[in-house]
Design an enzyme around this catalytic site. Structure first.
Site, PDB file in Angstrom:
ATOM      1  CD  GLU A  23      -2.325   1.590   2.658  1.00 56.88           C
ATOM      2  OE1 GLU A  23      -3.383   2.211   2.754  1.00 56.88           O
ATOM      3  OE2 GLU A  23      -1.615   1.299   3.654  1.00 56.88           O
TER       4      GLU A  23
ATOM      5  CG  HIS B 194      -9.793  -1.344   5.430  1.00 56.43           C
ATOM      6  ND1 HIS B 194      -8.912  -1.651   4.392  1.00 56.43           N
ATOM      7  CD2 HIS B 194      -9.033  -0.859   6.431  1.00 56.43           C
ATOM      8  CE1 HIS B 194      -7.692  -1.359   4.772  1.00 56.43           C
ATOM      9  NE2 HIS B 194      -7.723  -0.874   6.008  1.00 56.43           N
ATOM     10  CG  ASP B 195      -8.160   2.581   4.955  1.00 56.93           C
ATOM     11  OD1 ASP B 195      -8.603   2.235   6.072  1.00 56.93           O
ATOM     12  OD2 ASP B 195      -7.001   2.335   4.572  1.00 56.93           O
TER      13      ASP B 195
HETATM   14  O1  TEU Z   1      -3.930   3.112   5.743  1.00 57.51           O
HETATM   15  C1  TEU Z   1      -2.972   4.104   5.486  1.00 57.51           C
HETATM   16  C2  TEU Z   1      -3.450   5.468   5.427  1.00 57.51           C
HETATM   17  O2  TEU Z   1      -2.673   6.327   5.041  1.00 57.51           O
HETATM   18  C3  TEU Z   1      -4.848   5.788   5.848  1.00 57.51           C
HETATM   19  O3  TEU Z   1      -4.860   6.024   7.206  1.00 57.51           O
HETATM   20  C4  TEU Z   1      -5.410   6.924   5.099  1.00 57.51           C
HETATM   21  O4  TEU Z   1      -4.676   8.085   5.317  1.00 57.51           O
HETATM   22  C5  TEU Z   1      -6.812   7.182   5.492  1.00 57.51           C
HETATM   23  O5  TEU Z   1      -7.477   5.975   5.547  1.00 57.51           O
HETATM   24  C6  TEU Z   1      -7.540   8.076   4.520  1.00 57.51           C
HETATM   25  O6  TEU Z   1      -8.868   8.209   4.931  1.00 57.51           O
HETATM   26  C7  TEU Z   1      -3.510   1.937   6.347  1.00 57.51           C
HETATM   27  C8  TEU Z   1      -4.710   1.065   6.652  1.00 57.51           C
HETATM   28  O7  TEU Z   1      -5.311   0.688   5.453  1.00 57.51           O
HETATM   29  C9  TEU Z   1      -5.628   1.801   7.582  1.00 57.51           C
HETATM   30  O8  TEU Z   1      -6.817   1.093   7.843  1.00 57.51           O
HETATM   31  C10 TEU Z   1      -4.870   2.026   8.871  1.00 57.51           C
HETATM   32  O9  TEU Z   1      -5.641   2.799   9.749  1.00 57.51           O
HETATM   33  C11 TEU Z   1      -3.529   2.717   8.622  1.00 57.51           C
HETATM   34  O10 TEU Z   1      -2.803   2.165   7.546  1.00 57.51           O
HETATM   35  C12 TEU Z   1      -2.657   2.552   9.834  1.00 57.51           C
HETATM   36  O11 TEU Z   1      -2.257   1.219   9.920  1.00 57.51           O
END
Ligand code: TEU
Ligand code: CA
Length: 553
Positions: A245, A319-320
């Site tokens: 990612e 999921h984000d």
């Molecule tokens: O996401 C990385 C991340 O940069 C996100 O926090 C993003 O900025 C945000 O979702 C935008 O709305 C990863 C995971 O996918 C996320 O679920 C985690 O919270 C994050 O890392 C920390 O591990």
């Protein structure tokens, strides 16, 4: 290349499970591993080749498992290691591989490494984290903000120093410059790989090896060196898939991660098309509307950048992110058609699709009406930053409504409401109140109802997934955008050997007559259509959100 000599993960389709919200087997309101096992037939019917399993490791769940307390244990609310092994073997029986989520940029402050690191500055674990002295006035070393609100520097009284936490205050960053830490991580990765998992999705890979003093957080000079080492120590010689990612990768840097000579990763998840609807001032989603021309241009750049080397990941949500029908198209009158059209346009490109749970039935954004329905650490952090803590006079009716509107459009909880299996009690997700509210539309939108219809979203996803396995043009063909400037139409052509595949879609809510020279063709074979599959000839008019694809041989 034919289909038989390409890696399995190029013709396979991935499916992301967010375990907390997938299926609850024991009635505690939280999805779990046995719940996943009970739904493997659903995934097999869909035709997917691997699951990306969001974290199931032991965790205090402040960020729903993206804060790991023990990399060798399963969180009790998700089950046991025996349940995990059952999942692995039951999935194998169905030709489905399990790809684990690897969160190693940070761990939980409950991890024994961090506990020890705070107890003694002399133990080896102390240097697994980033410590800095306060400024003379006691304030943090710099003004870096944490992703989930507040300063990125957490004061640790027992140590008398600040510790760097890029995300939440209880997610301390791991110091990848420490070789002993890296060895611990490689041992752990190999332990999971030896179990027979299908690979890793690696969380925020771009942050590994950050240079805090130079204030280079993303893609710092040491990052690629660490990814190459990780590959050499854990991945080389194994037939697994890896996808990193990275919010920073662009078409210009993509091959540095996934170029064949790099020996790093198979794919990255890039967010260029997601960030296109971000507000540059806020550094996150703002009121900007989705813009089709920008979207097409970005996807085209990625297709072209990885045409010879590297490989694209293709996704509409995770999921984000918000639900695709709600974000990109229409989640009301034209919901089913929108869901099909979006899948058709994105998953017939060159790359490996990753479907997020619920997408295969066209699930929609949550639309919460009250602040106490939100669960996400990011949304709650933004709430406190903008409207103050509970009881603050900044939480007046108008401000709260504005916040609700924004979170309902862009918040991460949109994708995290429970999977809607049936129209019955609690959507068939659980036998007791779920950890987060179920979307009220579950009576209408659910797996049972959708799968009962031959015109449903699920049946359409089945077709796409199956076509990707049988039609080499989809996995191997070239990519050419048609009419890049058209404001409503997304059209492209793929070519492979003597075949040409054309994909045509209307991203608007009204009828459109595309009127493109590319459509004046004879002898086409319909391949896929959101509606009217038997229509003869290329469509002269596309209805709202309609999509159509055909082959010319
Ligand atoms: O996401 C990385 C991340 O940069 C996100 O926090 C993003 O900025 C945000 O979702 C935008 O709305 C990863 C995971 O996918 C996320 O679920 C985690 O919270 C994050 O890392 C920390 O591990
Ligand atoms: Ca449960």
């Amino acid at each position: 290349m034919t289909q038989s000599n390409v890696p399995w993960w190029q013709t396979a389709t991935g499916y992301q499970i967010y375990p907390r919200s997938f299926c609850d087997s024991n009635g505690d309101g939280i999805g779990d591993l046995r719940g996943i096992v009970s739904k493997l037939d659903h995934l097999q019917d869909l035709g997917i080749g691997f699951v990306w399993l969001s974290p199931v490791y032991a965790s205090p769940m402040r960020d729903n498992g993206y804060d790991i307390a023990d990399y060798f244990e399963i969180a009790p609310e998700f089950g046991t290691m025996a349940d995990f092994d059952t999942l692995l073997s039951e999935a194998q029986k169905r030709d489905v591989r399990i790809v684990m989520d690897l969160v190693v940029n940070h761990c939980s402050s409950d991890h024994c490494w961090f506990v020890k690191a705070c107890q003694s500055v002399d133990c080896p674990e102390h240097d697994f984290f980033y410590w800095r002295q306060p400024q003379p006035d006691g304030s943090p070393p710099d003004d870096q903000r944490a992703c989930f609100g507040g300063s990125a520097w957490q004061w640790v009284e027992a140590v008398g120093k600040y510790c760097y936490c890029h995300f939440g205050p209880q997610q301390p960053d791991l110091n990848w410059h420490n070789p002993a830490l890296r060895r611990e991580i490689y041992t752990m990765m190999n332990w999971w790989l030896d179990k027979g998992i299908g690979g890793f999705r690696i969380d925020v890979i771009e942050l590994l090896g950050k240079d805090l003093d130079g204030r280079i957080y993303y893609e710092a000079p040491d990052m690629h060196r660490f990814i190459q080492e990780l590959n050499q120590k854990c991945l080389a010689g194994r037939d697994v898939v890896t996808v990193g990612e990275t919010w920073s990768a662009t078409p210009d840097t993509a091959l540095e991660y996934c170029g064949r000579d790099r020996r790093e990763l198979d794919m990255v998840f890039n967010f260029n098309h997601v960030q296109a609807s971000w507000d540059p001032k806020l550094g996150r989603f703002g009121p900007n509307q989705f813009d089709l021309s920008t979207h097409k241009m970005i996807l085209n750049d990625w297709q072209q950048a990885l045409v010879e080397d590297g490989w694209n990941s293709l996704y509409l949500s995770n999921h984000d992110l918000p639900r695709p029908v709600s974000h990109y198209a229409n989640d009301e009158e034209h919901r089913v058609r929108s869901a099909k059209m979006l899948a058709m346009v994105h998953y017939l490109m060159k790359g490996t699709p990753f479907i997020f749970q619920g997408e295969e039935i066209g699930m929609t954004n949550a639309r919460f009406t009250s602040l106490d329905q939100f669960r996400d650490i990011e949304t709650l952090g933004q709430l406190t930053e903008r409207l103050g803590p509970v009881g603050s006079n900044r939480r007046d009716e108008e401000s709260v409504q504005k916040f609700l509107d924004g979170a309902n459009r862009h918040g991460r909880d949109n994708a995290r409401t429970p999977m809607q299996w049936t129209g019955g009690f609690l959507a068939g997700f659980s036998e007791s109140a779920s950890w987060i509210d179920i979307n009220e539309n579950y009576k209408e939108i659910n797996v049972e109802a959708d799968r009962a219809s031959p015109d449903g979203v699920f049946a359409f996803y089945q077709q796409i997934i199956s076509l990707r396995k049988t039609q080499p043009i989809i996995t191997q063909g070239s990519f050419e955008l048609i009419a890049p400037d058209h404001a409503a139409i997304f059209a492209y052509a793929r070519e492979w050997e003597d075949q040409r595949l054309v994909v045509l879609a209307n991203f608007s809510g009204v009828d459109v007559a595309p009127d493109l020279p590319a459509l004046n063709v004879a002898g086409l074979t319909p391949l896929l259509a959101t509606d009217r599959p038997n229509r003869a000839g290329a469509p002269q008019i596309l209805e709202a959100y309609e999509g159509y694809a055909w082959l010319i041989e």
